[in-house]
Each structure stands twice: as structure tokens, then as C-alpha cells.
Design an enzyme around this catalytic site. Structure first.
Site, PDB file in Angstrom:
ATOM      1  N   ASP A   1       0.828  -1.209   0.000  1.00  0.00           N
ATOM      2  CA  ASP A   1       0.000   0.000   0.000  1.00  0.00           C
ATOM      3  C   ASP A   1       0.864   1.260   0.000  1.00  0.00           C
ATOM      4  OD1 ASP A   1      -2.395  -1.512   0.192  1.00  0.00           O
ATOM      5  OD2 ASP A   1      -2.094  -1.726   2.359  1.00  0.00           O
TER       6      ASP A   1
ATOM      7  N   TYR B   1       6.108  -9.926   6.750  1.00  0.00           N
ATOM      8  CA  TYR B   1       6.058  -8.480   6.954  1.00  0.00           C
ATOM      9  C   TYR B   1       6.402  -8.179   8.406  1.00  0.00           C
ATOM     10  CZ  TYR B   1       3.394  -7.629   2.589  1.00  0.00           C
ATOM     11  OH  TYR B   1       2.981  -7.527   1.276  1.00  0.00           O
TER      12      TYR B   1
END
Length: 248
Positions: free
Chosen positions: A53, A111
């Protein structure tokens, strides 16, 4: 025509995410494709392992592109790093099988999200963590995270309320650590894939647990509800890094 694989790192602070947009090319994908198209003299499309994002960073993004060039892999790497912005760097280039697809072949991704619990964050790291500024109960967060591990329907943790595709994902591991010297909490998530804002919503939910607003076992009810309104808030993107992508 050969299939090339790239390992890329980038600071996502000033970009509108990975995915190329029609209205502008201020994306990681757009910048990479522009350089590769100039290099080959023809239009090149590059495929990333995941669509980070806006504002999210990467240390180990994997991408591939099919293109025709006489340059060696080292020459391609040198060319790209010469013409790419300073906040995007290609760490390696190699030739792979024609069947390799960076998104479809990815088996797991890791992540990490960084949270500062200090009253004031480090001047030099402030762009790359969430300046939360309060102490957190790390043990409560660890206990809550255990309920997220495994295969579940993560619809409650999906930012896209109108998601039509499956929201079932498998999280293999969540590793939460606290650095007392830095006052930084790091949460690493490893799974087979993640929904839009999923990690940032899970992190917000764990923070709410760490500050005592939720009980660790509340995670079970949140998963069962399959409704975004029951999960925690969405933390800012700046603290999130794509660390690693693994392939079978």
C-alpha cells in the site's frame, strides 16, 4: 525473450503504493517499468509478488518481467540503479524459468511492523515506525497473537468491506519482540498471503490488547464475527515493511 527476476528494496514514503495507477506513475511499479522500457526500447510490464500500500516499505520485494535485451543481468542491475530514484534499489537480477510468476508462485510472505513506545521517537527512524508513545503489555499481545495463527477467515481484518474473493488466509507465525534500549516493539507476520490492510488492522487490534482495551481471547470472537467493525483500528503505513517472499 527471457524471464527476469528482481529483488527490490524501496522506501515507500512518497509513493502511492506498488501498483501502477492510470492517473499517474508515482508508484513503485510505474517507476520500474519506465526505466525498463527505456532500457529495452519497448514497453515492459513488471509483476510484483504483492501490492504494498501507499507509504509501505520493502526490503525484499520480488518481481519478474519478460523482456528482450542483450544486456547481462549485472548490466541490467547497474542500468536500473543508475536511473531509478534514490529511494528504490535493485539488489539482484537473475534469469528464471518462463513459468516463474512472482505473485502466483509465492508460498509465504513475511512483513514486520515497528512501533515506538518512547515519548519521542528517534529522529532518524521516525519515518519508519509508528510513534505510538505509550508502554504496551507485550505478554498480552503475544497471547492474543496466538489466536491469529493458523487458517482462519480474516474478513474482520480486511480493509475492503466489499471483498468478493475468499478472505481465508493461513498465518504460520507471529513473532513479537521488544527492544528496551530503543523502546521499539516489532511484530513479524509470516503467512501465505494477506488481505488489504490486514496486517495494519491486526497490529491495531494487538495494540488495543497491549494497552488493556481488549482481552487476548477477544480475538476468537473478532474472527467469528467476520465483520470489520469488531476489529481494532488501522495503524499508519509508515511502520510496515515487506521483509521476505518465499517460493516452493
Amino acid at each position: 525473450m527471457k524471464n527476469y527476476r528482481f529483488i527490490i528494496e524501496y522506501d515507500g514514503s512518497r509513493y502511492n503504493g506498488w501498483q501502477r495507477l492510470k492517473e499517474n506513475d508515482n508508484t513503485i511499479q510505474g517507476k520500474l517499468e519506465k526505466v525498463l522500457s527505456l532500457m529495452t526500447g519497448t514497453e515492459v510490464r513488471i509483476i510484483g509478488s504483492g501490492r504494498t500500500d501507499a507509504g509501505v516499505h520493502a526490503r525484499g520485494q520480488i518481481a519478474n518481467a519478460v523482456m528482450d535485451t542483450r544486456l547481462t543481468t549485472q548490466e541490467i542491475k547497474a542500468y536500473m540503479n543508475r536511473y531509478l530514484p534514490d529511494d528504490i534499489r535493485v539488489n539482484s537480477v537473475d534469469i528464471v524459468s518462463d513459468r516463474f510468476h512472482s505473485r502466483y508462485n509465492a508460498s509465504r510472505k513475511t512483513y514486520t511492523y515497528y512501533i515506538s513506545t518512547s515519548e519521542k521517537s528517534s529522529v532518524f527512524k521516525r519515518k519508519y515506525l509508528y510513534s505510538y508513545g505509550e508502554k504496551l503489555d507485550i505478554e498480552a499481545m503475544k497471547e492474543a497473537s496466538r489466536f491469529l495463527i493458523g487458517e482462519h477467515d480474516f474478513k474482520s481484518f480486511c480493509g475492503n468491506r466489499h471483498m468478493k474473493k475468499s478472505t481465508i488466509r493461513n498465518i504460520y507465525e507471529i513473532d513479537i519482540r521488544y527492544d528496551e534500549n530503543e523502546g521499539v516493539v516489532s511484530i513479524s507476520y509470516t503467512g501465505d498471503g494477506f488481505l488489504q490492510y490486514m496486517i495494519r488492522i491486526m497490529t491495531g487490534t494487538l495494540i488495543e490488547t497491549g494497552r488493556g482495551d481488549r482481552k487476548p481471547e477477544d480475538i476468537v470472537q473478532i474472527l467469528d464475527k467476520k465483520d470489520r467493525q469488531y476489529a481494532g483500528y488501522t495503524v499508519p503505513p509508515g511502520g510496515l515493511f515487506l521483509e521476505k517472499v518465499s517460493f516452493d
